[in-house]
Design a protein around this motif. Structure first.
Motif, short mmCIF file in Angstrom:
data_model
loop_
_atom_site.label_atom_id
_atom_site.label_comp_id
_atom_site.label_asym_id
_atom_site.label_seq_id
_atom_site.Cartn_x
_atom_site.Cartn_y
_atom_site.Cartn_z
N GLN A 74 0.98 -1.21 -0.05
CA GLN A 74 0.20 0.03 0.09
C GLN A 74 1.09 1.33 -0.12
O GLN A 74 0.54 2.17 -0.76
CB GLN A 74 -0.93 0.16 1.05
CG GLN A 74 -2.19 -0.97 0.98
CD GLN A 74 -3.01 -1.07 2.00
OE1 GLN A 74 -2.73 -1.02 3.35
NE2 GLN A 74 -4.47 -0.91 1.80
N GLU A 119 1.81 1.76 -3.61
CA GLU A 119 0.72 2.54 -4.26
C GLU A 119 0.41 3.93 -3.74
O GLU A 119 0.46 4.83 -4.96
CB GLU A 119 -0.61 1.78 -3.80
CG GLU A 119 -0.69 0.56 -4.54
CD GLU A 119 -2.04 -0.27 -4.20
OE1 GLU A 119 -2.46 -1.02 -4.96
OE2 GLU A 119 -2.95 0.19 -2.97
N LYS A 123 -5.68 7.09 -8.66
CA LYS A 123 -5.69 5.91 -7.83
C LYS A 123 -4.86 4.92 -8.35
O LYS A 123 -4.99 4.62 -9.46
CB LYS A 123 -7.25 5.33 -7.43
CG LYS A 123 -7.28 4.01 -6.80
CD LYS A 123 -8.60 3.52 -6.20
CE LYS A 123 -8.54 2.22 -5.69
NZ LYS A 123 -7.53 2.04 -4.88
N ARG A 160 -3.61 1.26 -8.55
CA ARG A 160 -4.29 0.11 -8.25
C ARG A 160 -3.13 -1.15 -8.73
O ARG A 160 -2.77 -1.33 -10.23
CB ARG A 160 -5.60 -0.48 -8.78
CG ARG A 160 -6.47 -1.33 -8.00
CD ARG A 160 -7.56 -1.32 -8.69
NE ARG A 160 -7.81 -2.44 -9.06
CZ ARG A 160 -9.09 -3.13 -10.03
NH1 ARG A 160 -9.74 -2.41 -10.47
NH2 ARG A 160 -8.94 -4.22 -10.06
N LEU A 161 -2.65 -1.99 -7.87
CA LEU A 161 -1.75 -3.15 -8.28
C LEU A 161 -2.70 -3.90 -8.85
O LEU A 161 -3.74 -4.45 -8.31
CB LEU A 161 -0.94 -3.68 -7.01
CG LEU A 161 -0.03 -2.64 -6.39
CD1 LEU A 161 0.53 -3.06 -5.28
CD2 LEU A 161 1.14 -2.30 -7.54
N VAL A 162 -2.13 -4.80 -9.93
CA VAL A 162 -2.80 -5.87 -10.30
C VAL A 162 -1.72 -7.19 -10.60
O VAL A 162 -0.64 -6.82 -10.76
CB VAL A 162 -3.55 -5.58 -11.79
CG1 VAL A 162 -4.68 -4.40 -11.42
CG2 VAL A 162 -2.78 -5.05 -12.88
#
Lengths: 143, 434
Positions: free
Chosen positions: B390, B393, B409, B411-413
């Motif tokens: 986090q 991010e 925002k 966002r890890l994928v």
């Protein structure tokens, strides 16, 4: 003395966790303990398994991001105050728990907890001094 | 490093300008006579070909935009009868209906020599084997590089895009020394090689020529360290001629040499249309000087760049354009802020966290635009600790805010969940309905 945990990055999507466990099933890997830490978008699945090598290979092959972390598996006596016997000497010397989860152990009347401490070496030293039993990777795969 | 066309590529400015003016006057007279669209443009602006007395006079000529080409679809902009057209290409149609372009035999010949110049600037010569992963077909990349390689006297492997595993086998067995392709496809190829246990260190490449989409300096570092080659940027678009409008030289890698004996390049303010001085950033505009079948006059490319007239240490005297920073048409306006995908890419690469697989998703919730930056996780940065993921991010979101002034925002994928393309990468998904 340290045990090894594998960790897997999973997006919060329907069925994703079941896919991971199915991959492990098909690779004939047995899960001993697990914990899932999550945010709204993703989670990290932490696993203690009987065969790290096989588990990691099978998951990587399916495109998962896999990491390995050293953790401590500790025997905790199954009675009131059992966990405090382990934690008290540690916090008194400023060793902090980052996360912990419990272990399924049919063969032993004590409980086993998996810990990730912010200072493993110091934790290990303290635990030994207090004669608290730490389980090794070999023990785990034999369980 | 040998220069392919040394007489032209190292020509002093005055000589070059004399050639440019002569060629410009000829082209303008020809399009006025043969293309109704241009005659109309000139008439509307109240000028005739005779008014072009100096290169500066070009500034009075109206621009040509993509829509003009679409309005004249398919052959309305051709300046020669079809019997003289030997080749037809079309733009990729990324933003709508494709535009159709034609080439006479001499145009194909000119293009081949411009691509030969480009390959030579990237360090290729007669003994080299060129692995050409640009797509063949209506897209100009594949055939453009192909003819250039043959003109140079190099060997070309016309592998095109796709069939990625087979490409890697070919690289191992045929031992190519020069790699051509779109940077996003080449990075995908590098990933597949990695999965197959093939290390580019053990291959034979010395240079890579990457183009057809904007890519950043950080991406260069990534490509060079992963592929063990010198990465140079090539620029072109089908409306002008295809790849080979400009190229970086391998020695300096500082700006792309525009082949000014065939094209006049200008930078304009995209809002006012005013021509900007050297060094200032704006929209690239090209005028063709030698094209027979499909000449364009002051064509607005939508690509953002700036020009540097200083002669290069490599010996070439043509003006250099900076790596295109993005396109005015992929520019996103998010809550009033202009955002280019390449700026986000820089932030991601500076964080050294992320392989350059990312996608921007823009949406509108209520009256507010939202930007989500999806980035793929990889093993280098993965941690079993949620907090550090986090933190990562948040750090990227903070850097985006710092650099662009936009709240995103991050966002890890999971790896390989962002779609890989065979050609140009899809960087933006805009879900807003304007």
């Amino acid at each position: 003395m340290l045990a090894e945990q594998i960790s897997i990055f999973i997006e919060n999507k329907e069925g994703r966790l079941a896919e991971v466990t199915a991959i492990l099933r098909d690779a004939n890997v047995n899960i001993r303990a697990l914990s899932l830490a999550d945010t709204t978008d993703f989670g990290v699945l932490r696993l203690i398994v009987n065969d790290n090598e096989k588990a990691e290979q099978a998951l990587r092959k399916e495109g998962f991001t896999v990491g390995r972390t050293k953790v401590l598996a500790v025997e905790v006596s199954d009675e009131p105050g059992g966990l405090n016997k382990v934690l008290d000497p540690l916090w008194m010397q400023n060793v902090n728990v980052e996360y912990m989860y419990a272990f399924a152990n049919p063969q032993c009347k004590n409980a086993i907890m998996v810990f990730r401490f912010d200072d493993h070496d110091k934790a290990l030293e303290i635990l030994e001094k207090h004669q608290i039993k730490v389980i090794t990777t070999e023990d785990i795969s034999r369980l | 490093m040998p220069i392919f066309d040394i007489d032209f590529e190292t020509m002093p400015r005055e000589g070059l300008e004399a050639i440019q003016l002569r060629r410009l006057q000829t082209t303008i007279a020809r399009v006025y006579a043969t293309v109704p669209f241009y005659r109309q443009q000139f008439d509307n602006a109240g000028i005739t070909p005779k008014d072009i007395q100096s290169l500066k006079d070009l500034q009075h000529v109206p621009f040509t935009i993509k829509q003009d080409l679409r309005d004249n679809y398919p052959y309305g902009m051709f300046a020669v009868p079809m019997e003289q057209v030997v080749r037809i290409h079309a733009s990729s149609g990324t933003t709508g209906q494709p535009t159709v372009v034609g080439y006479t035999r001499r145009d194909v010949d000119t293009w081949a020599s411009l691509m030969a110049r480009s390959l030579a600037a990237a360090g290729a010569g007669a003994g080299d084997i060129i692995h050409n992963a640009f797509g063949y077909g209506l897209f100009t990349g594949g055939l453009g590089a192909h003819y250039g390689a043959e003109r140079l006297g190099a060997s070309v492997i016309p592998v095109s895009g796709g069939n990625t595993k087979r490409q890697i086998t070919i690289m191992k067995d045929f031992k190519p020394t020069i790699l051509c392709g779109t940077p996003s496809y080449i990075l995908h190829l590098a990933e597949v090689a990695d999965d197959m246990g093939v290390d580019f260190k053990d291959l034979f490449f010395k240079s890579g020529i990457f183009g057809a989409e904007p890519w950043t300096e950080n991406m260069r570092q990534e490509l060079e360290s992963k592929l063990h080659l010198k990465a140079v940027d090539i620029y072109g678009l089908s409306e002008i001629i295809g790849p080979g409008v400009s190229i970086e030289c391998k020695e300096e890698q500082k700006g792309l040499h525009v082949f000014e004996d065939h094209f006049i390049v200008e930078i304009i303010d995209p809002e006012t249309g005013e021509v900007l001085p050297y060094g200032e950033s704006g929209e690239l505009v090209f005028t063709s000087l030698t094209k027979e079948a499909f000449p364009v006059i002051r064509y607005r490319t939508r690509d953002i760049s700036s020009l540097n007239p200083t002669p290069c240490a490599c010996g070439r005297t043509f003006v250099r354009m900076t790596k295109p920073a993005g396109r005015t048409d992929d520019m996103l306006i998010i809550r009033g802020v202009n955002v280019f995908p390449s700026q986000i890419e820089s932030v991601l690469m500076e964080n050294q966290t992320i392989r350059p697989h990312y996608q921007l998703e823009v949406d509108r919730k209520g009256n507010l635009d939202t930007l989500t930056v999806k980035v793929e996780i990889n093993e280098k940065v993965f941690s079993d600790d949620i907090k550090s993921l986090q933190t990562m991010e948040n750090k990227i979101a903070y850097d985006i805010k710092e650099m662009l002034g936009v709240t995103a925002k991050v966002r890890l994928v999971e790896p390989k969940t962002i779609q890989r393309s065979q050609g140009k990468a899809v960087r933006v998904i805009d879900k807003r309905n304007f």
